[in-house]
Motif scaffolding. Structure first.
Motif, short mmCIF file in Angstrom:
data_model
loop_
_atom_site.label_atom_id
_atom_site.label_comp_id
_atom_site.label_asym_id
_atom_site.label_seq_id
_atom_site.Cartn_x
_atom_site.Cartn_y
_atom_site.Cartn_z
N ILE A 3 -1.93 15.59 6.70
CA ILE A 3 -1.54 15.14 5.36
C ILE A 3 -2.76 14.66 4.57
CG2 ILE A 3 -0.09 13.46 4.12
CD1 ILE A 3 1.23 13.36 7.21
N LEU A 4 -2.84 15.10 3.32
CA LEU A 4 -3.86 14.58 2.41
C LEU A 4 -3.20 13.53 1.51
CD1 LEU A 4 -6.79 14.87 1.26
CD2 LEU A 4 -5.81 16.38 -0.47
N VAL A 5 -3.79 12.35 1.44
CA VAL A 5 -3.25 11.28 0.61
C VAL A 5 -4.22 11.02 -0.54
CG1 VAL A 5 -2.43 8.89 0.53
CG2 VAL A 5 -2.15 10.24 2.63
N THR A 6 -3.87 11.49 -1.74
CA THR A 6 -4.72 11.18 -2.89
C THR A 6 -4.43 9.73 -3.29
OG1 THR A 6 -3.23 11.73 -4.72
CG2 THR A 6 -4.42 13.58 -3.71
N LEU A 20 0.69 6.24 8.80
CA LEU A 20 0.54 7.63 9.26
C LEU A 20 -0.35 7.67 10.51
CD1 LEU A 20 0.04 9.48 5.84
CD2 LEU A 20 2.03 9.68 7.36
N LEU A 21 -1.45 6.94 10.45
CA LEU A 21 -2.38 6.97 11.58
C LEU A 21 -1.72 6.33 12.81
CD1 LEU A 21 -5.72 6.14 9.72
CD2 LEU A 21 -4.96 8.37 10.54
N ALA A 22 -0.96 5.24 12.58
CA ALA A 22 -0.28 4.57 13.70
C ALA A 22 0.75 5.51 14.33
CB ALA A 22 0.40 3.30 13.22
N ALA A 23 1.34 6.39 13.52
CA ALA A 23 2.37 7.31 14.03
C ALA A 23 1.75 8.56 14.65
CB ALA A 23 3.31 7.71 12.90
N GLY A 24 0.41 8.65 14.63
CA GLY A 24 -0.27 9.78 15.26
C GLY A 24 -0.42 11.00 14.38
N ASP A 25 -0.13 10.84 13.08
CA ASP A 25 -0.34 11.96 12.15
C ASP A 25 -1.82 12.06 11.81
OD1 ASP A 25 2.25 13.08 11.60
OD2 ASP A 25 2.75 11.18 10.64
N LYS A 26 -2.23 13.28 11.44
CA LYS A 26 -3.60 13.45 10.96
C LYS A 26 -3.55 13.21 9.45
CE LYS A 26 -5.11 16.89 14.25
NZ LYS A 26 -4.24 18.06 14.40
N ALA A 27 -4.19 12.15 9.00
CA ALA A 27 -4.14 11.83 7.58
C ALA A 27 -5.55 11.65 7.04
CB ALA A 27 -3.33 10.56 7.36
N VAL A 28 -5.79 12.23 5.88
CA VAL A 28 -7.10 12.13 5.23
C VAL A 28 -6.88 11.51 3.85
CG1 VAL A 28 -9.08 13.43 4.35
CG2 VAL A 28 -7.89 14.21 6.43
N ALA A 63 -9.94 24.03 2.65
CA ALA A 63 -10.67 23.85 3.91
C ALA A 63 -9.92 22.93 4.87
CB ALA A 63 -12.06 23.27 3.62
N GLY A 64 -9.15 21.97 4.30
CA GLY A 64 -8.47 20.98 5.15
C GLY A 64 -7.22 21.50 5.84
N ARG A 65 -6.70 22.64 5.39
CA ARG A 65 -5.48 23.21 5.97
C ARG A 65 -4.36 22.17 6.12
NH1 ARG A 65 -5.59 27.95 8.47
NH2 ARG A 65 -7.46 29.20 8.23
N PHE A 66 -4.04 21.54 5.00
CA PHE A 66 -3.05 20.46 5.03
C PHE A 66 -1.63 21.03 4.99
CE2 PHE A 66 -6.85 18.59 3.11
CZ PHE A 66 -7.02 17.50 3.94
N ASP A 67 -0.72 20.34 5.71
CA ASP A 67 0.69 20.71 5.64
C ASP A 67 1.34 20.09 4.39
OD1 ASP A 67 0.92 22.00 8.29
OD2 ASP A 67 0.30 20.01 8.95
N ALA A 68 0.86 18.91 4.02
CA ALA A 68 1.47 18.21 2.88
C ALA A 68 0.41 17.40 2.14
CB ALA A 68 2.58 17.28 3.37
N ILE A 69 0.69 17.18 0.85
CA ILE A 69 -0.15 16.28 0.05
C ILE A 69 0.75 15.18 -0.50
CG2 ILE A 69 -1.64 16.02 -1.98
CD1 ILE A 69 -2.40 18.94 -1.78
N VAL A 70 0.34 13.93 -0.31
CA VAL A 70 1.01 12.81 -0.98
C VAL A 70 0.12 12.43 -2.15
CG1 VAL A 70 1.88 10.46 -0.75
CG2 VAL A 70 2.00 12.02 1.21
N HIS A 71 0.64 12.60 -3.35
CA HIS A 71 -0.19 12.39 -4.55
C HIS A 71 0.10 11.01 -5.17
CE1 HIS A 71 -2.47 12.97 -8.08
NE2 HIS A 71 -1.47 13.31 -8.87
N LEU A 72 -0.77 10.07 -4.83
CA LEU A 72 -0.63 8.69 -5.35
C LEU A 72 -1.69 8.37 -6.39
CD1 LEU A 72 -0.25 6.83 -1.90
CD2 LEU A 72 1.60 7.49 -3.44
N ALA A 73 -2.77 9.16 -6.43
CA ALA A 73 -3.89 8.86 -7.34
C ALA A 73 -3.41 8.93 -8.78
CB ALA A 73 -5.02 9.85 -7.12
#
Ligand SMILES: NC(=O)c1ccc[n+]([C@@H]2O[C@H](COP(=O)([O-])OP(=O)(O)OC[C@H]3O[C@@H](n4cnc5c(N)ncnc54)[C@H](O)[C@@H]3O)[C@@H](O)[C@H]2O)c1
Length: 310
Positions: A3-6, A20-28, A63-73
């Motif tokens: 997941i990409l989190v803007t 997300l990190l605590a749940a073991g997801d890959k989050a950037v 490049a990040g091959r994300f499954d989802a983007i959370v757009h908060l920015a």
């Protein structure tokens, strides 16, 4: 899931990254640090310092091959949007388009978008709690830019088949909230009380807000990442109202002394009573708020007390 989190280094973004990190997801986290801070993020979090309007965004998403983007920015200040509607539109409308473009070009499965109670405008007390089906009548350019961005999400689904979920947050509060932004009254009060400063209520103190804890919002976003009920909008709220007077009383109990607020003139454009229905989120996301106001406020006050002592 990757997941990409803007806006990941911001207030809500940092709560989400933590979960997300605590749940073991890959989050950037991707953030331009305009109001966010690197220190808000867990040390192990992957971080990209970039503006969502940067033309390199599409390449980063590909490049990040994300499954989802959370757009908060975005631009989060109602007052800024009134003073500079073009700046607000650039950040919130064009910024969202850039994220949607990057998502569709890279085959991202879904985009989660942070919208707001401000998109509904001022609603008569008898019509509370506000349901998602209510006609939107924003009273600020901030509310309008969020409504417009939501419409882009709808059309990206129609035209390109890109799935999305819109979340309309009530007044979010919690640790790491900045002193600008939306619904920041709790952070303003908690910070002032922690520093031994006076607090001021503008108006009679009977105005209400639907205060929802940032950790609960993070869980709502996590639910939106996996729900099958996509291409829909959900309010994330407690569906309860708390007046500013009540808020000061709860804060007094936490602090262990009576806080006596000052009173100032009502501010033009302020909504008087506010409460969002959360029935749709309960059904469609299987989500409900878990942290009572007293507990969330205690955590928030403790955070600002420690920060004031530094
Ligand atoms: N806090 C609330 O009560 C509330 C209520 C409704 C909606 N929202 C929405 O939730 C989202 C997060 O808000 P928040 O309260 O955490 O505010 P915040 O200011 O703490 O977070 C926004 C983050 O986005 C970053 N950012 C801003 N513009 C950017 C850009 N162009 N490119 C990259 N990064 C950028 C900032 O540096 C910051 O870290 C916003 O979209 C806001 O409109 C917040």
């Amino acid at each position: 899931m990757k997941i990409l989190v803007t806006g990941g280094a911001g207030f809500i973004g940092s709560h989400l990254m933590e979960r997300l990190l605590a749940a073991g997801d890959k989050a950037v986290a991707l953030d331009n640090l305009s109001t966010g801070r690197r220190e808000n993020l867990p040390a192990e979090a992957e971080f990209i310092e970039m503006d969502v309007l940067d033309e390199k965004l599409a390449g980063v998403v590909a490049a990040g091959r994300f499954d989802a983007i959370v757009h908060l920015a975005g631009q989060t200040m109602v007052s800024t949007s009134i003073e500079d509607p073009a700046l607000d539109a650039g950040q919130n409308i064009l910024g969202t388009i850039r994220v949607l473009e990057a998502a569709r070009q890279s085959g991202v499965d879904r985009v989660i978008f942070a919208s707001t109670a401000a998109s509904y405008g001022n609603v008569p007390e008898g019509d509370l709690p506000i349901k998602e089906t209510r006609r939107r009548a924003p009273m600020s350019f901030y509310g309008l830019s969020k409504v417009t961005a939501e419409q882009y999400l709808d059309l990206y689904h129609q035209v390109y088949g890109l799935d999305s979920v819109t979340l309309r947050f009530a007044n979010v509060y919690g640790e790491r909230q900045g002193d600008g932004g939306e619904g920041g009254v709790i952070s303003i009060f908690a910070r002032a009380v922690a520093r031994g400063e006076d607090i001021t209520i503008f108006g009679d103190g009977e105005q209400t807000r639907d205060f929802v804890y940032a950790g609960d919002i993070a869980e709502g976003i996590r639910a939106a990442l996996t729900t099958k009920e996509v291409n829909a909008a959900y309010n994330l709220s407690t569906q309860t109202q708390t007046s500013l007077r009540e808020l000061v009383n709860i804060l007094s109990n936490i602090v262990g002394r009576r806080i006596i607020p000052k009173y100032g003139p009502e501010r033009p454009g302020d909504i008087y009573k506010s409460m969002l229905s959360n029935g749709r989120a309960r059904r469609g996301l299987g989500w409900k708020p878990a942290v009572p106001l007293e507990e969330g406020l205690r955590r928030t006050y403790e955070y600002f007390r420690k920060a004031a002592a530094l």
